[in-house]
Write a protein that holds these residues in place. Structure first.
Motif, short mmCIF file in Angstrom:
data_model
loop_
_atom_site.label_atom_id
_atom_site.label_comp_id
_atom_site.label_asym_id
_atom_site.label_seq_id
_atom_site.Cartn_x
_atom_site.Cartn_y
_atom_site.Cartn_z
N ALA A 1 0.83 -1.21 0.00
CA ALA A 1 0.00 0.00 0.00
C ALA A 1 0.87 1.26 0.00
O ALA A 1 0.57 2.22 -0.70
CB ALA A 1 -0.94 0.00 1.20
N MET A 2 1.94 1.24 0.78
CA MET A 2 2.85 2.39 0.81
C MET A 2 3.49 2.59 -0.56
O MET A 2 3.61 3.72 -1.04
CB MET A 2 3.94 2.18 1.87
CG MET A 2 3.43 2.24 3.28
SD MET A 2 2.84 3.88 3.73
CE MET A 2 4.36 4.79 3.67
N ASP A 3 3.89 1.50 -1.19
CA ASP A 3 4.49 1.57 -2.52
C ASP A 3 3.49 2.12 -3.54
O ASP A 3 3.82 3.02 -4.32
CB ASP A 3 4.98 0.19 -2.94
CG ASP A 3 5.72 0.22 -4.25
OD1 ASP A 3 6.68 1.01 -4.37
OD2 ASP A 3 5.35 -0.55 -5.15
N GLN A 4 2.27 1.60 -3.49
CA GLN A 4 1.23 2.06 -4.42
C GLN A 4 0.89 3.53 -4.19
O GLN A 4 0.71 4.29 -5.13
CB GLN A 4 -0.03 1.20 -4.27
CG GLN A 4 0.13 -0.22 -4.77
CD GLN A 4 0.30 -0.29 -6.26
OE1 GLN A 4 1.41 -0.22 -6.77
NE2 GLN A 4 -0.79 -0.41 -6.98
N ALA A 5 0.80 3.93 -2.92
CA ALA A 5 0.48 5.32 -2.60
C ALA A 5 1.59 6.25 -3.08
O ALA A 5 1.33 7.37 -3.53
CB ALA A 5 0.25 5.49 -1.11
N GLY A 6 2.82 5.79 -2.98
CA GLY A 6 3.95 6.60 -3.45
C GLY A 6 3.91 6.84 -4.95
O GLY A 6 4.35 7.87 -5.44
N LYS A 7 3.36 5.89 -5.68
CA LYS A 7 3.27 6.01 -7.14
C LYS A 7 2.04 6.80 -7.58
O LYS A 7 2.01 7.36 -8.67
CB LYS A 7 3.20 4.62 -7.77
CG LYS A 7 4.46 3.82 -7.60
CD LYS A 7 4.27 2.43 -8.16
CE LYS A 7 5.49 1.56 -7.92
NZ LYS A 7 5.27 0.18 -8.37
N ALA A 8 1.01 6.84 -6.74
CA ALA A 8 -0.26 7.48 -7.11
C ALA A 8 -0.25 8.94 -6.64
O ALA A 8 -0.73 9.26 -5.56
CB ALA A 8 -1.43 6.72 -6.50
N THR A 9 0.28 9.79 -7.44
CA THR A 9 0.41 11.19 -7.06
C THR A 9 -0.92 11.94 -7.00
O THR A 9 -1.00 13.03 -6.47
CB THR A 9 1.36 11.93 -8.04
OG1 THR A 9 0.84 11.80 -9.36
CG2 THR A 9 2.76 11.36 -7.96
#
Length: 70
Positions: A56-64
Motif C-alpha cells: 500500500a505504501m508503494d502504491q500510494a507513493g506512485k499514485a500522485t
C-alpha cells in the motif's frame, strides 16, 4: 477461497493484496483491519498484513493523484 471461507486468514490477506495492487488501497487495508482482532495470534496473517501495508505504501507513493496520500 475467500468466497468459500471469508474467515480464512490466507484468503483475506490474498484478497487484500489484490485490491491494493488494483489501486483499491483503502479497501485492501480495511479488509485486513476488519479481521485483525480475530487473527491477532496468527503469525502468517500478521506477516501477510505487513506485506499488504508495504504494498500500500508503494502504491500510494506512485499514485500522485491521491488526496490523502501523505
Amino acid at each position: 477461497a475467500y468466497e468459500l471461507d471469508p474467515f480464512n486468514a490466507q484468503a483475506i490477506t490474498g484478497v487484500a493484496v489484490v485490491r491494493v495492487q488494483a489501486g483499491q488501497i483503502d479497501e485492501g487495508l480495511k479488509l485486513i483491519e476488519t479481521h485483525r482482532e480475530r487473527n491477532q495470534h496468527d503469525a502468517a496473517y500478521i506477516y501477510n498484513s505487513a506485506c499488504v501495508y508495504a504494498l500500500a505504501m508503494d502504491q500510494a507513493g506512485k499514485a500522485t493523484d491521491l488526496a490523502d496520500r501523505e
